[in-house]
Scaffold this active site. Structure first.
Site, PDB file in Angstrom:
ATOM      1  N   GLY A  69      -4.888   0.113   1.007  1.00  0.00           N
ATOM      2  CA  GLY A  69      -5.387  -0.546  -0.187  1.00  0.00           C
ATOM      3  C   GLY A  69      -6.576  -1.432   0.111  1.00  0.00           C
ATOM      4  O   GLY A  69      -7.511  -1.538  -0.693  1.00  0.00           O
ATOM      5  N   GLN A 178      -0.164  -4.486  -6.995  1.00  0.00           N
ATOM      6  CA  GLN A 178       1.183  -4.995  -7.267  1.00  0.00           C
ATOM      7  C   GLN A 178       1.858  -4.339  -8.468  1.00  0.00           C
ATOM      8  O   GLN A 178       3.043  -4.577  -8.699  1.00  0.00           O
ATOM      9  CB  GLN A 178       1.150  -6.510  -7.459  1.00  0.00           C
ATOM     10  N   SER A 195      -2.415   0.629  -3.229  1.00  0.00           N
ATOM     11  CA  SER A 195      -1.884   0.852  -1.884  1.00  0.00           C
ATOM     12  C   SER A 195      -0.500   1.477  -1.960  1.00  0.00           C
ATOM     13  O   SER A 195       0.389   0.947  -2.626  1.00  0.00           O
ATOM     14  CB  SER A 195      -1.818  -0.481  -1.134  1.00  0.00           C
ATOM     15  N   HIS A 197       2.050   1.759   0.101  1.00  0.00           N
ATOM     16  CA  HIS A 197       3.261   1.094   0.575  1.00  0.00           C
ATOM     17  C   HIS A 197       3.743   0.011  -0.379  1.00  0.00           C
ATOM     18  O   HIS A 197       4.837  -0.523  -0.211  1.00  0.00           O
ATOM     19  CB  HIS A 197       3.076   0.540   1.986  1.00  0.00           C
ATOM     20  N   CYS A 321       0.286 -21.745   5.792  1.00  0.00           N
ATOM     21  CA  CYS A 321      -0.517 -22.725   6.532  1.00  0.00           C
ATOM     22  C   CYS A 321      -0.277 -22.459   8.010  1.00  0.00           C
ATOM     23  O   CYS A 321       0.559 -23.091   8.649  1.00  0.00           O
ATOM     24  CB  CYS A 321      -0.126 -24.142   6.154  1.00  0.00           C
TER      25      CYS A 321
END
Length: 379
Positions: A69, A178, A195, A197, A321
């Site tokens: 993707g 998504q 994409s 997967h 983070c």
């Protein structure tokens, strides 16, 4: 282990597994050659292309298969811009796009173009009026908008954005990663990327569709494969399996979406009640059916993920983070919500109510223990 990370990778669909095993025996030859095995591989490749085109509402010759993707997005963005040089070199995108879109836009910027990132509200949704105004500005070459956000699940106003792009004469690239296979493809796109997967196909297959009439030129050296759009040998068995999974996902979508959405609603409602000092983020209604994200005050999301993993739950975090970047999620930052202590639960096909019950039972104690380990006591 309860696998709750479908937004990263949906488990391989049984239809994909069956198709892959069959294609490994029949589609291994070079589809560009003329002997019998090659013609069979070409037949399977073109049949898969036609089936994928039918799902997204495109012509088969508008569809190409990529290696991911991310590659589809990069080729979509960087291949459309050269044909728009006379119009300008400005890319418009929402501030919460996937990193592949932002990276391609940044490459355009390094090459002398400009980028405008349109802000979002606290749910992560871009305003149609703001997006339309940005698109209408002089010099806009391309607009990019995802169908649903990959971190919080919020659906974007793609149909309204497409109307604004059409009025301004600007092509719209839609990142459908998504939602393809889960929700209908919004109308009005010029370039579409997705994409395999994400919908239950094998990793290593992406989809790029470019509408006829969109001036597109490959940013890579010329190659005869995939109508000159994507260089390299086609992985025909994986492509066949990917499209088999896509067809199966679409056939199951109505029933499975309703079931998963009910489980996600239960998580959204239960977590703030069971765990103190928690913020559930993303739009509660205009959302992908399988994603729910919440942030826990006082603790890093990675610590919660580690404990959930030990308890038998595979989930992810949008806080990200990391030690290498020391930067929180650009999506959560753009939304103006808590960027640490973040947990994304994304339910795969077949996720069970029992696993959700177990997750909700385990989460309060895990968060309490993690908080206590850093000297925070919650009620």
């Amino acid at each position: 282990m309860a696998y709750f990370d479908a937004a990263s990778a949906e488990p391989l669909h049984p239809a994909a597994r069956e198709a892959l095993l069959a294609a490994l025996d029949t589609a291994g030859a070079d589809p560009a050659r003329l002997y019998g095995a090659a013609r069979q591989a070409r037949l399977l490749l073109e049949r898969a292309r036609g089936e994928a085109a039918e799902v997204i509402g495109a012509r088969p010759d508008e569809v190409s298969f990529t290696s991911s993707g991310t590659q589809a997005v990069h080729l979509g963005v960087l291949g459309t811009l050269p044909g728009r040089r006379r119009a300008g070199r400005r890319v418009v995108a929402s501030a919460v796009e996937h990193s592949s879109v932002l990276a391609a836009a940044a490459a355009n910027e390094r090459d002398g173009g400009t980028v405008e990132l349109v802000g979002v509200d606290i749910t992560g949704r871009v305003g149609p009026a703001e997006f339309g105004a940005a698109v209408a500005a002089e010099g806009t070459a391309l607009a990019c908008l995802q169908t649903a956000n990959h971190e919080v699940g919020t659906l974007q106003p793609v149909a309204e954005a497409a109307q604004a792009c059409r009025a301004a004469g600007v092509p719209l690239l839609v990142d459908a990663a998504q939602t393809l296979g889960r929700l209908p493809v919004p109308a009005g796109w010029s370039v579409l990327a997705a994409s395999a997967h994400k919908w239950g196909g094998p990793a290593g297959v992406g989809l790029l569709a470019v509408r006829k009439g969109v001036r597109w030129r490959s940013p890579l050296p010329e190659d005869e494969r995939e109508r000159g759009r994507v260089p390299g040998f086609e992985n025909v068995p994986a492509i066949v399996a990917a499209v088999a999974a896509l067809r199966a996902a679409v056939a199951e979508a109505e029933t499975e979406n309703a079931r998963l959405s009910a489980l996600v609603s239960r998580i959204r409602e239960s977590v703030p009640r069971l765990v103190p000092d928690v913020e559930v983020v993303g739009d509660p209604e205009l959302r992908a059916p399988h994603i729910v994200t919440f942030s826990c005050l006082y603790v890093p999301g990675e610590a919660i993920l580690t404990e959930l993993d030990r308890a038998g739950f595979a989930v992810s975090s949008g806080s990200s983070c990391t030690a290498s970047t020391l930067r929180p999620s650009h999506v959560l930052e753009a939304m103006g919500v808590l960027t640490h202590g973040n947990v994304r639960v994304s339910l795969p096909r077949g996720a069970s109510e029992a696993d959700v019950d177990r997750f909700l039972g385990a989460l309060p104690g895990i968060v309490r223990r993690v908080r206590e380990s850093v000297g925070v006591r919650s009620s």
